[in-house]
Design an enzyme around this catalytic site. Structure first.
Site: not given
Ligand code: HSC
Ligand code: NAD
Length: 696
Positions: A63, A104, A107, A127
């Site tokens: 992200a 992300g 992910e 993260e």
């Protein structure tokens, strides 16, 4: 489709390329772009499968962290939409990874039906390092792939997993040897040809761990994760992955993600993430400033610091010639270096061959002639201005003109040292922290005449040797130690007023610092400061000679851990500080003799006075331009002084408390304790305007 993401056809394969430099973060627009690509592939009957890759240096690094600190307006497509879109796609979607697939990014890859990548690619969920957790279903998918016992340590450490291990864990299905695109397209065609099922990890089950696994795991991280929120939230997510169906687990993950995101800790860690990158940017030294190649180094002095500094260079393959005054000192220094490496080999963190390679890059010498051609020389001899000047005169006489002359002084004036040479523009300070081979911080001290190219080179060199380099100006103690002096002074003052060393240390430790000021003094050696105080007193008749408690402790032969006694006592061979009734007696007698009425001092007062002392001095340092920005000071404290990373550093902590409150407290101390607490004008100014250090 925005040009953050491109779609093109390669025969029967649709290729989606994320192109959002520098790291292909999933910023606003990227999720929508990816979904548009999937849609284009799905609706085109000539397309049998879709490959997703990143342009430039890697796949997707996660992200966009900026968007957590400054959320974009709602409404745009999110990462969750992308994950659904992949899973609902009727055609195989394959991730093709090079460089990093992080957070992300991983992910995203895990929601694809298949994954392949280059042999150099790395995978991970970092993260936790910014105070959050893999919040786009990662905590629910990874345990379903490799089992919770393997998944949890990866998510809690944030460790990067190399391709080979990722393959073994099942995170990826294939390593592509050779060109990624070609290999990924062929892999996609193979999946189509073999009519492989559209694998959805959500449909799989996370294997339950052995009994007691979670409890044991929690115990195993207790020391390293002390005070941190995210590791424990990740454990809760992992529990959910084994106990709940996928959808329920995802709901739990979202809730826990929210807890992390709204915490001050994630703000602290994210600010530090950016701070550690911003600190290498120097306003008047543009990125394209030419730098010198550093292919060889010389280190003067093979003592505590010289040895560690040498290791930093050879660890990254830069050969070092190390110079001493006597063969004996040289042999002793090299022996310590060897022992340090041997310990790392014993712990399994270095192979014998790697150690041999490092040691073979060190050339010991007693002659200045042998260092004349080094690209940089780092002086780490005794902390004595006359000696330093003599050494720099010699260096000036023999070093090649392009050589950078660096001093590791911790207290002396770099300009004065530079000015004994004919080339002050080549002189700079490189203030390493002890143990120099371990501590990440490097204060790069800019002299008033240091050339920009020299600064740019040394900042870059700092990164090469895996330090966090921060530019500071010439002042007593530079940035870190100058602030620390104020903090230590408060700690000592509170011992005079009524606290005991263990009270102060506990309050500061509970606040999150690695250790309190008294335990730190014992670790560093109390005799160092004592000798400096004695020298200064001898040089300066104005200094009152009433020995403080710290002096009296040294006079008792208690120098700290090295003598098994200092502010605390120590069992032989142990580093655990034990409060000592003898010291308590000494403190109380000292106060009685001077008619100091002792009082109870609460934990909050201890923390406030210690930390606000740092903040007030930090504000003065900023005002004088000795540090470029408040976040640089935080980077210094997080990397050199054991300040809890989840608070970023003293300056952001003050911002979060509110500068008006901090200023009020300091004004109160000023009235009570006098000039030592003179509020920094910058602090007053910001507090009155309702601003923060981070607004500067
Ligand atoms: C995440 O992914 C959360 C997910 O679980 C999703 C959660 C769901 C959300 C739900 C919401 C309701 N963002 O380090 P470098 C910049 S969290 C923005 O010098 P390198 C960096 O600041 C994210 N910017 O390069 C720098 O900018 P500058 C998880 C980022 O080659 C430039 O890129 N991922 C950025 O030494 C170069 O960086 C991570 O935590 C990001 N994600 O290392 C990965 N990443 O040039 C963090 C980098 O202006 N990144 N930048 O100074 C890294 O670890 C390293 O940057 C790399 C590259 C290893 C990627
Ligand atoms: P040290 O006493 O352990 O080592 C100094 C070494 O320099 C000795 O081995 C000595 O033989 C050698 N030496 C002295 N004069 C020399 C000369 N003219 N030529 C070559 N070698 C010479 O000291 P240290 O703790 O390593 O400190 C070195 C420097 O680093 C000092 O300037 C100190 O202030 C600074 N520093 C120390 C620390 C620390 O925690 N020890 C931290 C940061 C900076």
């Amino acid at each position: 489709m925005a040009n953050l993401v491109n779609f093109e056809k390669h025969g029967s394969i649709g290729l989606i390329t994320v192109d959002n430099p520098p790291v292909n973060a999933l910023s606003v627009g990227v999720p929508q772009g990816i979904m548009d690509g999937v849609n284009a592939g799905e609706t085109d009957s000539g397309i049998a499968a879709i490959v997703l890759r990143g342009a430039g240096r890697g796949f997707i690094a996660g992200a966009d962290i900026n968007e957590f600190l400054n959320p974009p307006p709602p409404g745009s497509a999110s990462l969750f939409d992308v994950l659904n879109c992949f899973e609902n796609c009727k055609k195989p979607v394959i991730a093709a990874v090079h460089g990093n697939a992080l957070g992300g990014g991983l992910e995203t890859a895990l929601a694809c039906h298949y994954r392949c990548g280059t042999a150099e690619a790395v995978y991970g969920f970092p993260e936790v390092l910014i105070g959050i957790l893999p919040g786009a279903q990662g905590t629910q998918r990874l345990p379903r792939i490799c089992g919770v016992e393997k998944a949890l340590p990866l998510m809690v450490s944030g460790e990067f997993v190399p391709a080979k291990n990722a393959l073994a864990l099942g995170i990826i299905d294939k390593i592509i040897d050779g060109e990624l695109l070609e290999g990924a397209l062929a892999f996609a065609e193979q999946i189509v040809a073999e009519r492989r099922p559209l694998r959805k990890i959500r449909d799989e089950t996370a294997v339950a761990p052995a009994e007691g696994f979670f409890e044991d795991f929690e115990k195993s991280i207790a020391k390293r994760a002390r005070g941190y929120l995210a590791p424990y939230k990740i454990i809760e997510c992992a529990r959910a992955a084994v106990a709940l169906p996928f959808e329920k687990g995802v709901e739990r993950e979202r809730e826990l993600f929210g807890d992390c995101l709204k915490s001050d800790q994630s703000k602290g860690l994210m600010n530090l993430f950016f701070g550690e990158r911003t600190c290498t940017k120097i306003p008047d030294i543009p990125r394209d400033t030419p730098t010198q190649k550093i292919a060889s180094a010389a280190v003067l002095g093979a003592g505590t610091m010289g040895g560690g500094i040498t290791m930093n260079f050879v660890n990254v393959g830069i050969p070092v010639t190390i110079l001493e005054m006597s063969q004996e000192a040289l042999d002793r220094g090299l022996e310590i270096i060897r022992k340090n490496y041997a310990n790392t080999v014993k712990k399994g963190r270095l192979s014998q061959e790697q150690m041999d390679a490092c040691v073979s890059l060190i050339t010991p010498t007693l002659s200045y002639d042998d260092i004349a051609n080094a690209d940089i020389v780092v002086e780490a001899v005794f902390e004595d201005m006359d000696i330093k000047k003599e050494v720099f005169r010699k260096l000036d006489g023999i070093m090649k003109p392009a050589a950078i002359l660096a001093t590791n002084t911790s207290t002396l004036n770099v300009n004065e040292i530079a000015n004994v040479t004919q080339r002050p523009e080549m002189v700079i300070g490189t203030h390493f922290f002890s143990p120099a081979n371990v501590m990440k911080l490097l204060e790069v001290v800019r002299g008033e005449r240091t050339k920009k190219e020299v600064i740019a080179t040394v900042m870059q060199l700092g990164k090469t040797i895996k330090k966090v380099p921060v530019l500071v100006g010439v002042c007593d103690g530079f940035v870190g130690n100058r602030m620390l002096a104020r903090y230590s002074k408060q700690a000592y003052q509170m011992v005079l007023e009524g606290a005991l060393p263990q009270d102060v240390d506990k309050a500061v430790f509970d606040f999150g610092l690695a250790m309190g000021p008294f335990a730190m003094g014992d670790l560093a050696g109390l005799d160092v400061g004592w000798r400096i105080r004695k020298r200064r007193a001898a040089e300066n008749a104005d200094i009152e000679d009433d020995a403080g408690i710290d002096d009296q402790i040294c006079e008792m032969g208690r120098y700290g851990q090295k003598t098994n006694a200092g502010w605390y006592k120590y069992e032989p061979g142990s580093r655990v500080p034990i409060p000592d009734p003898e010291i308590e007696r000494l403190i109380i007698e000292y106060c009685e003799e001077r008619q100091i009425r002792r009082r109870q001092i609460g934990h909050q007062e201890i923390v406030d006075r210690c930390i606000y002392a740092l903040v007030n001095e930090g504000a003065k340092i900023l005002e004088e331009g000795m540090a470029l920005r408040a976040s640089d000071i935080d980077v210094i404290y997080a990397n050199g002084y054991g300040f809890p990373r989840y608070r970023a550093g003293p300056m952001l902590y003050a911002d979060m408390v509110g500068l008006d409150k901090v200023y009020d407290a300091i004004r109160g101390y000023h009235e009570q304790y006098g000039d030592i607490w003179e509020p920094a004008p910058l602090l007053r100014h910001l507090a009155e305007q309702g601003k923060k250090f981070s607004d500067l």
